[in-house]
Design an enzyme around this catalytic site. Structure first.
Site, PDB file in Angstrom:
ATOM      1  N   GLN A  45    -124.095 -48.871  49.031  1.00  0.00           N
ATOM      2  CA  GLN A  45    -123.095 -50.068  47.304  1.00  0.00           C
ATOM      3  C   GLN A  45    -121.659 -48.986  47.542  1.00  0.00           C
ATOM      4  OE1 GLN A  45    -124.965 -51.558  44.680  1.00  0.00           O
ATOM      5  NE2 GLN A  45    -123.855 -50.418  43.465  1.00  0.00           N
TER       6      GLN A  45
ATOM      7  N   LYS B 152     -80.299 -35.176  40.185  1.00  0.00           N
ATOM      8  CA  LYS B 152     -80.658 -35.488  41.529  1.00  0.00           C
ATOM      9  C   LYS B 152     -81.296 -37.093  42.156  1.00  0.00           C
ATOM     10  CE  LYS B 152     -84.264 -32.864  42.974  1.00  0.00           C
ATOM     11  NZ  LYS B 152     -86.025 -32.651  42.524  1.00  0.00           N
TER      12      LYS B 152
ATOM     13  N   SER C 263     -84.083 -37.290  38.074  1.00  0.00           N
ATOM     14  CA  SER C 263     -85.270 -36.389  37.396  1.00  0.00           C
ATOM     15  C   SER C 263     -84.700 -36.676  36.166  1.00  0.00           C
ATOM     16  CB  SER C 263     -84.640 -35.011  38.036  1.00  0.00           C
ATOM     17  OG  SER C 263     -85.002 -34.282  37.130  1.00  0.00           O
TER      18      SER C 263
ATOM     19  N   TYR D  70    -131.699 -50.945  54.677  1.00  0.00           N
ATOM     20  CA  TYR D  70    -130.613 -51.146  54.490  1.00  0.00           C
ATOM     21  C   TYR D  70    -131.141 -49.802  52.739  1.00  0.00           C
ATOM     22  CZ  TYR D  70    -128.195 -51.992  50.605  1.00  0.00           C
ATOM     23  OH  TYR D  70    -126.659 -51.896  48.538  1.00  0.00           O
TER      24      TYR D  70
ATOM     25  N   ASN E 247     -84.535 -38.580  44.016  1.00  0.00           N
ATOM     26  CA  ASN E 247     -85.809 -37.747  44.711  1.00  0.00           C
ATOM     27  C   ASN E 247     -86.710 -39.063  45.647  1.00  0.00           C
ATOM     28  OD1 ASN E 247     -85.791 -35.449  43.267  1.00  0.00           O
ATOM     29  ND2 ASN E 247     -86.453 -36.577  41.841  1.00  0.00           N
TER      30      ASN E 247
ATOM     31  N   THR F  12     -88.815 -28.902  67.894  1.00  0.00           N
ATOM     32  CA  THR F  12     -89.492 -28.246  68.342  1.00  0.00           C
ATOM     33  C   THR F  12     -89.994 -26.911  67.183  1.00  0.00           C
ATOM     34  OG1 THR F  12     -88.730 -26.550  70.576  1.00  0.00           O
ATOM     35  CG2 THR F  12     -90.245 -28.490  70.721  1.00  0.00           C
ATOM     36  N   HIS F  13     -90.505 -27.073  66.883  1.00  0.00           N
ATOM     37  CA  HIS F  13     -90.465 -25.573  65.740  1.00  0.00           C
ATOM     38  C   HIS F  13     -89.716 -25.889  64.676  1.00  0.00           C
ATOM     39  CE1 HIS F  13     -93.601 -24.223  68.627  1.00  0.00           C
ATOM     40  NE2 HIS F  13     -92.199 -24.288  69.539  1.00  0.00           N
TER      41      HIS F  13
ATOM     42  N   GLU G 123     -92.690 -39.440  49.581  1.00  0.00           N
ATOM     43  CA  GLU G 123     -93.633 -38.525  49.028  1.00  0.00           C
ATOM     44  C   GLU G 123     -94.369 -39.140  49.017  1.00  0.00           C
ATOM     45  OE1 GLU G 123     -90.994 -34.996  46.461  1.00  0.00           O
ATOM     46  OE2 GLU G 123     -90.781 -37.029  46.144  1.00  0.00           O
TER      47      GLU G 123
END
Ligand code: ARG
Length: 443
Positions: free
Chosen positions: A307, A268, A262, A302, A270, A140-141, A275
């Site tokens: 549209q 790296k 990367s 309408y 990723n 939690t937190h 993401e």
């Protein structure tokens, strides 16, 4: 200039299948009701079917000057079958036609969305089953709170996607309404058979107010709202996958295919897929705000503003579907680094269990909480885990502690939470069985 501005063909050509399907059903109905001749209907239906083939084979030339999908198809129908094409639009307006197309489109997409949610659930379930004995820190937190089973944590996401499926299913109910027969706004002065149309097009309900039917876009708003919630859920899972695959956590590994290197830092890897799903959540929220704002304060019935409902909806469907698909695949490849997960758990995560231990021996919970708070601070200050404290040290905080305090472990803590919805192996076993059962059901 204005021609380009008002045209929607660049994006509403996506609705060609629904538009032709609707037109064919409409034509059949017109003939059945004696509004047009059988032979005329046959010519129209044949023409429409061949236009569909042209589009599918990439031979159809969409024209901006013909504005939208309806006019593009109708103009081509004139070219193919001559003046009889002019009878197709009897007892119909583009206003009830576009509402129909959008509903037909969305009904199919909702089914697809539910299937994709289910596939992701199934991946989560597999991963949970494969790691059902793994204990992880529950947070939690984002601070270690209490130990939980890794499977329990994953099943929390299973629950979220279960609710999403229910939401989309409810939305389907609102989408499943026939609008055709409402005309431009007031209904049509021909003896149309709306029941026949509903049956032919697979709608279980028929709209009861023509003004509402041509100006209602609630079903689109509702889909986009459900999509926003589903993407929010996905973004939370994405966030955890990103955290867990970081060097600091090192809880999981994702298959290389779902990571990228990367261009400058050779070491790296990723978690781009996660993401991007987190990122796409933003545009899905944006599309919801956009349609709500477009519809705000529009007078009946309408208005051309409407549209603007299309691009956002298409974008949302695509973002949600692609994200769900790639997540269903990626989750299947996750390898849990059981050793790292175990090592990450700090012994102090058992503090609540120590307090519960004192409660079992008669201390009021609040007092027990205070005692363990002091005990924890002492242990932290003296760089000892709970298990490294002597019984004498425990006694400095409460006489209620006895030798069996050392029986409190991560395992005992998890096992103790043996209530419906709790993290004990028994309850998680029940939850896994329930989840498996749900996978066999429609929703
Ligand atoms: N392209 C229009 C839309 O998507 C179709 C309906 C046009 N109706 C009209 N009266 N101009 O909303």
């Amino acid at each position: 200039m204005a021609q380009d501005y008002v045209a929607s063909i660049a994006f509403d050509q996506r609705l060609y299948r629904q538009d032709i399907k609707g037109s064919i059903a409409h034509t059949k109905m017109l003939a059945k009701q004696g509004i047009i001749a059988e032979s005329e209907a046959e010519a129209i239906i044949e023409g429409l079917s061949s236009i569909r083939e042209e589009i599918e084979q990439g031979k159809f030339q969409f024209k901006t000057e013909l504005e939208d999908i309806h006019m593009n198809i109708e103009a081509r129908l004139f070219e193919k079958i001559g003046d009889v094409a002019g009878k197709l639009h009897t007892a119909r307006s583009r206003n009830d036609q576009i509402a129909l197309d959008m509903r037909l489109f969305l009904k199919e997409e909702i089914e697809a969305t539910i299937t994709k949610l289910k596939e992701l659930q199934s991946s989560l379930l597999e991963l949970a089953k494969a790691n059902r004995a793994v204990i992880m820190p529950g947070y939690t937190h984002l601070q270690q709170a209490q130990p939980v089973l890794f499977a329990h944590h994953l099943l929390a996401y299973f629950e979220m996607f279960q609710r999403d499926k229910e939401g989309f299913h409810n939305c389907l109910n609102r989408t499943d309404v026939l609008s055709l027969g409402s005309g431009a706004l007031a209904g049509v002065p021909y003896p149309v058979d709306r029941e026949f149309l509903a049956h032919e097009l697979g709608f279980s309900k028929i709209s009861s107010n023509s003004l509402d039917a041509v100006s209602d876009r609630d079903f689109i708003i509702e889909y986009e709202a459900c999509a926003a919630i589903a993407m929010m859920h996905l973004s939370r899972l994405a966030e955890e996958i990103i955290l867990w695959s970081s060097t600091e956590f090192g809880f999981i590994e994702i298959e290389q295919a779902f990571m990228t290197g990367s261009s400058i830092m050779p070491q790296k890897k990723n978690p781009d897929v996660a993401e991007l799903a987190r990122g796409k959540t933003g545009r899905v929220y944006g599309n919801l705000m956009s349609i709500l704002t477009t519809m705000k304060a529009l007078p009946l019935a309408y208005n051309r503003d409407m549209q603007e409902d299309k691009e956002g909806l298409f974008d949302t469907v695509d973002a949600l579907h692609s994200s769900l698909e790639v997540f269903a695949q990626m989750v299947r490849t996750i390898k849990v680094n059981t050793k790292r997960v175990r090592e990450a758990i700090k012994d102090y995560i058992l503090a609540t269990d120590l307090a519960d231990y004192l409660v079992a021996r008669g201390a009021p919970f609040r007092e027990a909480h205070g005692i363990v708070a002091k005990l924890s601070q002492y242990a932290i200050d003296s760089h000892k885990s709970f298990h490294e404290l002597s019984l004498g040290e425990y006694h400095n905080f409460s006489p209620l502690f006895t030798e069996d305090i050392y029986d409190i472990t991560l395992e005992s803590s998890v096992a103790a939470r043996n209530i419906i919805g709790g993290t004990s192996a028994r309850q998680v076993g029940i939850a896994l069985a329930r989840a498996k059962q749900l996978m066999e059901e429609k929703l």
